[in-house]
Design an enzyme around this catalytic site. Structure first.
Site, PDB file in Angstrom:
ATOM      1  N   ASP A 234      51.510  28.381   8.501  1.00 14.13           N
ATOM      2  CA  ASP A 234      51.426  28.005   7.094  1.00 14.13           C
ATOM      3  C   ASP A 234      51.905  29.166   6.215  1.00 14.13           C
ATOM      4  O   ASP A 234      51.407  30.282   6.340  1.00 14.13           O
ATOM      5  CB  ASP A 234      49.959  27.673   6.770  1.00 14.13           C
ATOM      6  N   GLY A 260      53.184  24.141  10.755  1.00 21.36           N
ATOM      7  CA  GLY A 260      53.117  24.676   9.411  1.00 21.36           C
ATOM      8  C   GLY A 260      51.982  24.124   8.576  1.00 21.36           C
ATOM      9  O   GLY A 260      50.918  23.745   9.095  1.00 21.36           O
ATOM     10  N   HIS A 261      52.225  24.063   7.276  1.00 22.06           N
ATOM     11  CA  HIS A 261      51.209  23.685   6.285  1.00 22.06           C
ATOM     12  C   HIS A 261      50.703  22.266   6.509  1.00 22.06           C
ATOM     13  O   HIS A 261      49.496  22.025   6.550  1.00 22.06           O
ATOM     14  CB  HIS A 261      51.848  23.828   4.900  1.00 22.06           C
ATOM     15  N   PHE A 262      51.628  21.324   6.672  1.00 26.85           N
ATOM     16  CA  PHE A 262      51.262  19.920   6.863  1.00 26.85           C
ATOM     17  C   PHE A 262      51.090  19.628   8.352  1.00 26.85           C
ATOM     18  O   PHE A 262      51.882  18.917   8.969  1.00 26.85           O
ATOM     19  CB  PHE A 262      52.318  19.002   6.243  1.00 26.85           C
ATOM     20  N   ALA A 263      50.031  20.161   8.919  1.00 25.03           N
ATOM     21  CA  ALA A 263      49.837  20.098  10.366  1.00 25.03           C
ATOM     22  C   ALA A 263      49.729  18.676  10.889  1.00 25.03           C
ATOM     23  O   ALA A 263      50.096  18.406  12.045  1.00 25.03           O
ATOM     24  CB  ALA A 263      48.588  20.890  10.758  1.00 25.03           C
TER      25      ALA A 263
END
Length: 281
Positions: A234, A260-263
């Site tokens: 992330d 990343g951020h939107f797992a």
């Protein structure tokens, strides 16, 4: 498979749109999304858990299909609306899944109603200074200088290419990221009035950081059951922010995923499995 229903509730005269699935008598599970998305980010997670939980995933005010708030929107106001929303739909005791903006929203609810929270699942939902990366520096600059020029510069975060970058940065295989998520987010971001509402929230995010000590005191005092499921790549919320939960809740479980951020875009089955293991029937 349990069907997902798409409903609305009136809260203080405004519409809150939400997704609902699962048996009404099952343990309640509130899913709170982040920026710049909406409840659709849980489209793969909900079917994987709806046999076991009564799930509700609202679109926060100003996001998705929920009504637009007045200008000057704040995270306090969002939390107040979601608090009343839970009361309106009869969510008196529930586990909460928090992501990004959903974290300061859900943590405010927990501080206000600790008796209502049965467990917390934090997916890149931060509550510690060490979890904030240098990616926050442009927003921090806006906190220090809320001039029109600084505010206008933050509009770059609302561009379609910025949304795409948030979805794909740190993802090992970007072909696993469906275009549906970021395309729908960009559609919602293009609605009239959304830009100013989102810029207001950028400026108010400092109120969340100011509340970190309050959130941490809640963790130390009430020691809620907590599972952190974290995309370790992330660019905004760093792994130390996930590990920090164990400082205040020694029995917290922390799981990292190589994404990343939107797992959920790449690891929904794995995260669903972790939740099913953490919250047994």
């Amino acid at each position: 498979m349990t069907a997902t229903h798409y409903r609305t509730a009136k809260v203080d005269g405004r519409v809150v749109f939400y997704r609902e699935a699962g048996p009404k008598g099952a343990p309640k599970f509130l899913l709170l999304h982040g920026f710049p998305t909406a409840g659709h980010m849980f489209r793969d997670l909900i079917p994987a858990l709806a046999d076991r939980f009564h799930i509700v995933a609202p679109d926060l005010p100003g996001f998705g299909n929920s009504d637009m708030p007045d200008r000057g929107n704040t995270f306090d106001r969002i939390a107040e609306t979601i608090d009343r929303f839970t009361e309106t739909i009869g969510f008196d005791r529930y586990a909460v899944y928090v992501f990004d903006y959903g974290a300061p929203t859900g943590f405010r609810l927990a501080v206000k109603h600790p008796d209502r929270i049965t467990a917390i699942i934090s997916q890149n939902g931060n509550a510690y200074e060490e979890g904030l990366s240098d990616g926050w520096n442009p927003i921090r600059a806006y906190w220090r200088d809320a001039s029109p020029a600084t505010r206008a510069a933050r509009r770059d975060f609302l561009k379609p290419e910025s949304t795409y970058w948030q979805y794909t940065h740190g993802v090992i295989d970007t072909t696993k990221v469906s275009p549906d998520g970021h395309s729908l987010d960009n559609f919602y971001l293009a609605r009239p009035g959304v830009t100013e509402v989102q810029l207001d929230l950028f400026g108010d995010y400092k109120s969340n950081v100011a509340l970190y000590p309050t959130f941490q005191q809640y963790f130390r005092t009430h020691k809620p059951r907590l599972l952190a499921v974290w995309g370790k790549n992330d660019p905004f919320f760093l792994p130390p922010g996930a590990e920090a939960f164990k400082r205040d809740i020694p029995n917290a479980t922390v799981r990292f995923f190589d994404t990343g951020h939107f797992a959920l875009e790449t690891h929904a089955p794995e995260i669903a499995a972790a939740i099913r293991e953490f919250l047994p029937r």
